[in-house]
Structure formats: structure tokens, C-alpha cells
Design an enzyme around this catalytic site. Sequence first.
Site, PDB file in Angstrom:
ATOM      1  N   LYS A 161       5.478  -6.386  13.422  1.00 11.11           N
ATOM      2  CA  LYS A 161       6.449  -6.794  12.399  1.00 11.11           C
ATOM      3  C   LYS A 161       7.155  -8.100  12.753  1.00 11.11           C
ATOM      4  O   LYS A 161       7.493  -8.346  13.899  1.00 11.11           O
ATOM      5  CB  LYS A 161       7.496  -5.703  12.201  1.00 11.11           C
ATOM      6  CG  LYS A 161       7.044  -4.613  11.248  1.00 11.11           C
ATOM      7  CD  LYS A 161       7.941  -3.422  11.329  1.00 11.11           C
ATOM      8  CE  LYS A 161       9.345  -3.770  10.927  1.00 11.11           C
ATOM      9  NZ  LYS A 161       9.485  -4.069   9.475  1.00 11.11           N
ATOM     10  N   CYS A 183      -0.731  10.923  10.865  1.00 13.71           N
ATOM     11  CA  CYS A 183      -0.021  10.504   9.647  1.00 13.71           C
ATOM     12  C   CYS A 183      -0.761  11.093   8.451  1.00 13.71           C
ATOM     13  O   CYS A 183      -1.692  11.883   8.619  1.00 13.71           O
ATOM     14  CB  CYS A 183       0.021   8.972   9.601  1.00 13.71           C
ATOM     15  SG  CYS A 183       1.129   8.303   8.339  1.00 13.71           S
ATOM     16  N   HIS A 195      -5.946   6.132  11.097  1.00 16.60           N
ATOM     17  CA  HIS A 195      -6.088   4.755  10.597  1.00 16.60           C
ATOM     18  C   HIS A 195      -7.535   4.285  10.652  1.00 16.60           C
ATOM     19  O   HIS A 195      -7.845   3.184  10.217  1.00 16.60           O
ATOM     20  CB  HIS A 195      -5.194   3.807  11.387  1.00 16.60           C
ATOM     21  CG  HIS A 195      -3.746   4.159  11.247  1.00 16.60           C
ATOM     22  ND1 HIS A 195      -3.013   3.823  10.138  1.00 16.60           N
ATOM     23  CD2 HIS A 195      -2.909   4.860  12.040  1.00 16.60           C
ATOM     24  CE1 HIS A 195      -1.786   4.291  10.271  1.00 16.60           C
ATOM     25  NE2 HIS A 195      -1.700   4.919  11.413  1.00 16.60           N
ATOM     26  N   HIS A 232       8.955  13.285   9.837  1.00 19.93           N
ATOM     27  CA  HIS A 232       7.758  12.620  10.348  1.00 19.93           C
ATOM     28  C   HIS A 232       8.054  11.144  10.559  1.00 19.93           C
ATOM     29  O   HIS A 232       8.739  10.520   9.752  1.00 19.93           O
ATOM     30  CB  HIS A 232       6.600  12.783   9.357  1.00 19.93           C
ATOM     31  CG  HIS A 232       5.469  11.849   9.621  1.00 19.93           C
ATOM     32  ND1 HIS A 232       4.625  12.009  10.695  1.00 19.93           N
ATOM     33  CD2 HIS A 232       5.084  10.708   8.990  1.00 19.93           C
ATOM     34  CE1 HIS A 232       3.754  11.010  10.694  1.00 19.93           C
ATOM     35  NE2 HIS A 232       4.016  10.204   9.678  1.00 19.93           N
TER      36      HIS A 232
HETATM   37  N1  GLN Z   1       3.924  12.299   3.710  1.00 23.68           N
HETATM   38  C1  GLN Z   1       3.400  10.969   3.743  1.00 23.68           C
HETATM   39  C2  GLN Z   1       1.880  11.042   3.705  1.00 23.68           C
HETATM   40  O1  GLN Z   1       1.347  11.982   4.221  1.00 23.68           O
HETATM   41  C3  GLN Z   1       3.828  10.221   4.990  1.00 23.68           C
HETATM   42  C4  GLN Z   1       3.334   8.802   5.015  1.00 23.68           C
HETATM   43  C5  GLN Z   1       3.890   7.948   6.151  1.00 23.68           C
HETATM   44  O2  GLN Z   1       4.355   8.421   7.147  1.00 23.68           O
HETATM   45  N2  GLN Z   1       3.810   6.657   6.037  1.00 23.68           N
HETATM   46  O3  GLN Z   1       1.223  10.150   3.194  1.00 23.68           O
HETATM   47 ZN    ZN Z   2       3.212   8.389   9.094  1.00 30.52          ZN
END
Ligand code: GLN
Ligand code: ZN
Length: 765
Positions: free
Chosen positions: A118, A737, A705, A652
Site C-alpha cells: 500500500k 479469505c 489468492h 475476519h
Molecule cells: N466475507 C468476505 C468474503 O468472504 C470477506 C472478504 C475479505 O476479507 N476481504 O468474501
Molecule cells: Zn479476507
Amino acid sequence: MQTHILGYPRIGSKRELKKACEQYWSGKIVLEELLTVGRSICSQNWNLQKEAGIDLIPCNDFSYYDQVLDMSLVVGAIPTRYHEVALKKNNSELDLYFAMARGYQKDGLDITAMEMTKWFDTNYHYIVPEFYKNQQFKLTSDKIFNEFAGAKQAGINAKPVIIGLVSYLLLGKEKEEGFDKLDLAHNLLPVYIDILSKLQSQGAEWIQFDEPFLALDLTEKAKEAYTFVYAELRRQFPKLTFIVTTYFEGLKNNLSLAASLPVNVLHIDLIRNPEQLEDALDSIPESLSLSLGVVDGRNIWKNDYEKSLSIIKKAVEKLGSERVFIAPSCSLLHSPCDLDFETGLQSEIKNWLAFAKQKVKEVVILKELASETSDHNILLDFENNKKAASDRKTSLLIHNENVKLRANSVTEADSQRKNSFSVRKETQQKALQLPLFPTTTIGSFPQTAEVRSWRAKFKKGELTAEQYDTLLKKETQRTIRWQESIGIDVLVHGEYERNDMVEYFGEQLQGFTFTKNGWVQSYGSRCVKPPIIFGDVSRPEPMTVYWSQYAQSQTDQWVKGMLTGPVTILQWSFVRDDQPRSETCKQIALAIRDEVQDLEKAGIRIIQIDEPAIREGLPLRKTDWQDYLKWAVEAFKISASGVEDATQIHTHMCYSEFNDIIKNIADMDADVITIECSRSQMELLHAFADFKYPNEIGPGVYDIHSPRVPSKEEMTELLKKAQDVIPSNQLWVNPDCGLKTRHWEETEKALIAMVAAAKEASVEY
Ligand code: GLN
Ligand code: ZN
């Protein structure tokens, strides 16, 4: 008095550059076509500023991907792994450049991209320069000179924008041990000298050095580097006019250093830190002019001319008008391009806004008003501006007494759960009956092209609300069934109804509005379109209950309710500037709190409040951290604390380092936190271990990712690492994620392996 712009958005007002780059990458257009688009954006930007009447127009603020990567190419900081790319015939300089930005996977080569991070506290990401011991630099690209020449052809003696030498080094990363990146200043200086010589011979008179680090906490070594570098540059180029720019923070304790640099103009950000004006006026030497960043380059609000004029007048009184420059606070890269395209905005709101093109005009008008030579039209602009400002202060669209009253009467009890975590844990265990190493996911499941096409069709009216609803229900139901079938413990509904985790909520909250074309570059060709929070925030009706309730009705297992937290909603929006961010955040928190309670009432027993952006909201100066963390953590707790002990609150976070904020994370007191961890091989978990983090935690065991499917063994390995540092009865098993960018094929395989790894761990336990 002179006006100047630090930098102008380069994506094109219709994202022409994004489209052209992506077409070039996929082989749909050739290099020359891409270059034509680039050149045309440059000349449009130059002409727009020239016609507006800007005195000093920037060049080299254009970039095909990122201005820091441009600099790396120019000074020859090209990591050796890319050298082969340059050797392939048919590859241009730009192909090498894109390989550094995006990796290179063809011609038998497989080279990873350079790291991205960033840009200060913005949502822009730059490519991190890689530094090695005794690294040598060499002028390698003509980009700066070509752009200067291009501007000259357009009849403009432009002001090349160059990342200052010290900031360039500080932006980079040492890739081996045994040296400090600042040691490289001596090696890098000759290349800067080459650049300036060449620009000077092309006829350049002004040079803008961006040195944002001057407004941050600096080490002694960095301070010495500043003194050394600018003394040398001055010695070599006594005739060039140097502008050093700082932004995103105040000079504060670095003011005397900045004022002592042998340069001609110092730019300060008076939006972020208006207080620094007085000190700067008192301490700059006569040889130095001051550039006043009075037009907000980071936000979308119209300038308040009266306020800016009082600042400008103060400066003129003290310095004389010849020593005063007027500018936006920072590069306009962080503003959307042109408000004129926004035909859908409510006209009352539109009248409060200014995007990059409008901000350029504001800078010019401010100069005219301050010079008191204004003609009739300018005076009319001033009257309109005053009226817009006063309308905004009292608008019924913005001000909602009930919301203000409620925010003012928040008490400490509102941010406390009924009992401490140790008590809640027992209650939850009884109520939820989850196994050891419970498995879950972060919320979203693949947003396939099909799902996105339904939304597009629904928006265009090609699907009725009922048809759209039926399709989403089918997809949700299928996802529930599939999760049951592979043995996941806590299910999610999949988030198919959501376009984006902030926009989805913003669209349902009062106080938010959306643009059609308000794109801002995030990285490379990726742009974001942040919502605009213009007024007091409230929730007219439940936002997510319908879908969570539907999903829960389809299964006997627990379905997790899924919300975006107040800090993240704030952080990823354009935020109102007429009240503190903390106040807006509190209003959002209260809206989310209502949603959490409604979910609980609807029978949802596990509720996740995502806060991936909590760390990126940290102020740039460490002294301001605690203040921010206090209100940010409080906002989260307000949103989370209105439920019974038996209701389990998750949060999260991703892309975060937790070491320096672990205490605050613990203060959030979420029953369960899931974090991104797999790429760091569980290293991020150590902050939690060292702190003896008491609540439950789900370190991500697979990297979402990448399309790569991790094996069960890999995840078992990671889980073991987690067990080494965190007691097993605190651990959850989940991906890093959400899965929305993945395909089903890899998702299925990966989650099946993940569940197997968790089951195995609990058997072995
Ligand atoms: N709940 C969101 C997802 O699963 C969380 C996304 C994130 O942390 N950027 O897409
Ligand atoms: Zn995330």
C-alpha cells in the site's frame, strides 16, 4: 502567486488505460496501440490543465502501471530474474516493465511478480523496489524525457514529477542482509544527476521531488540522507527550481529539516494537517517558497473557498505573494476523474462534490480570488461556492437528529458483552456443540460468471426480482448442500447476492450514495469505485436477514451470518469531512449492531463481522495510533456486543501484520477471529501466541489468492505449526479469505482436503 498540480489521474476519464492495458496483456492490441492510448491520455490531461489556467503542469505523473515501478526502471533497479525477459526478442521495454509488475509466464520462463504494497495510507498499491548490497544503478529508460518532450510539443514547459531519492529508497525493501537501503544513496545519486542534466538540456526549469517520508517518523540516518542528497543536487544544478512535496501528514518534528533543504519550494498538506501552517510560516527561510495544499486530493468534496482563502491570505501576508503557491494537498491520483460524467447523482449532493477535473479549476479560482483581480464570473463562482457550503451544513439529506442523538448517548455498556470470554466460551460450547478443530469458510463462494450475469441482467431489467431471487436461492441451497456433503461444521450462505462487501451494505444504508464512473486506481489496471458517505448513517431495514434466514432454513447445521464491519465500511469509502471519521464510524457501528441483533432474533447463532481494513486505517505517525485504535476497536465492539452470551461473534482480517496491534485485536473480544496466515507459513500467528491471545482463532490454512490446490498434507503441516503455538481447543480450520475469486473446481478439491486435515488432527489429538 502560482498554481500547480502535483499529479493528475492517469487511468483516463473512462478508464481508457485500464482497458488498453488489459487488451495489450491478452494480445488483443499491439504495443503501438497501447502507446497511442497512453499518449492521448497525457495530452488530454495536459490540455485540460492548460485550459483551466494552471501555471505549472506536471509530466511524468503518467504511468502504465505504477510510478514507483517507473522509477525502478528508470534507475535500472531491475532484479536479475527479469533480465532474461529483456533478452527475448520482440520484447519491448514495456514488456520487461509489465513482467516486473505482473510476473512472466511464457517463452519457457516462469518468473514471479515483484511485491506490491500500500502507498502510505491510501488504497493505491505500488510495486516495492528490491535492493541489494552495493547495488549499482544506471539510467535505463527514457520515460521521463519522452514525457517532458511530449508536453513540450503540446506547448507546455512541464514540471517533471520524480520520486525523491530518499523516499524512493525508503519505499523499497532490502532483499539481503548486511546493509541498510539508505546506504545506496551514494550509488543512486549519480543517476538522479543524469536525469536532471538531461532534463535541463531539454529545457526543463522546474523539478518536483516527491518526498512524502518527510512527513513521517524519520530515523537519524534518513535525516542525514535528506541533507546530503539535496545539498549535492543543489550544488550540481544551481539553476533548476526544485519543489519538494510532502503529503498525507504534517511535517511536525521534521519541519526544521525540511526548511533547511536547499530547495526553492516546499509543499505541505494543509488538509491532513492544517496546524502546520503557522509553524511553517514562522520557520521557513527567505529563500524558500511555500506551496499550500488546500484542495483535498484524497476526497471528493468541493473546496470551501472562504476557508482556503483565509489560509492563503495568511501566507501571503507573511511571505508576499511571490513566495506562495496554491495546489491540491497531494496528487489527484486518489480522486475520481470527472464529476461531469455523474448524471445519476442527486443534484443536491452533486453540488457538494468536486473530482480531479473540478479540483484543477478550484485551484485556479482560488488564485484569482486571492489576487483580488477576479472578474464577474469568478465572483459568481465564489457566491455559488459559499451557497453550496452553507446548504451542505443544513441539508436535510445529511442531518438526521435521531441518528446524532443515538450516537451521542452510546454508553460504555454498549461496547461490552454481557460476560467475559471465558464464561461465553462455555455457554457457546453447550449451545453450539462444535467439534474440536471446527471447520468453516470466510463467507463468499465462487462468484461465477453466471452469478454475475444474473445480477447484470437483473439490473438491466432482463430478469424480474422474483427470477433473480429464485436463481440466487438455488445457488445458495446448492452451496449449503455441498458444504454439508463434505462435512464442514459451520456453513455460510455464499454471498451470491453481493456485488462487493462494502457496496452491498452502502446501498442499503441511508447516508450513502454511489457514482457511475468515480473510479480510482488501486493498482495497475485495477480500479475501485468507493461509495460516498455524505450524511448521517442509519439502517432503514434489515440488510442480510433474508438471505441468512433462508440459508439457515435449508439445514440443521449452523449457518454463519455475514456482515462487513464499521471500520472497513468507513475505510473503503469516501468519508464526509464535516465531522470526525470516528463519529461516522460510530454511526455505521450502530447500524451494524441493529443488524447483528436482528440476525440473532432470526435464529442465527454465529455472526461474522469482517474487519479486513482495520489495520490499514492506522495513522502514518505512531503517536496517533492509540487514538485511532481506541475508536476503531470501540466501533467494532458497539456493533458486536448487543447479543447474548450464547451467540458467537466472529471477525475476519486479511493482509495484516498483528505484532504491534495485538493488544487492540484482543480488546475487540471477538469470540473467534479468522486471519490470513498460509503465505506466511503461520508466522503471523506468533503475535497471537506471544500475547497468549485468549479467544478462539482460525489461522488460514490455504492461500485463496492462487488457483493452486493445496494438498491435505500441506494443510496438516500448517495446522501442526499452529498447534505448536496455540492450544488446540482454541483453533479453527479455514481458508485465508473468501472464495469469491476462485473457481468451483479448485475450491471443491481444496475444501475437501481441508476438512480431511481437520478431522485427522482431531482424531490424533
Ligand atoms: N466475507 C468476505 C468474503 O468472504 C470477506 C472478504 C475479505 O476479507 N476481504 O468474501
Ligand atoms: Zn479476507
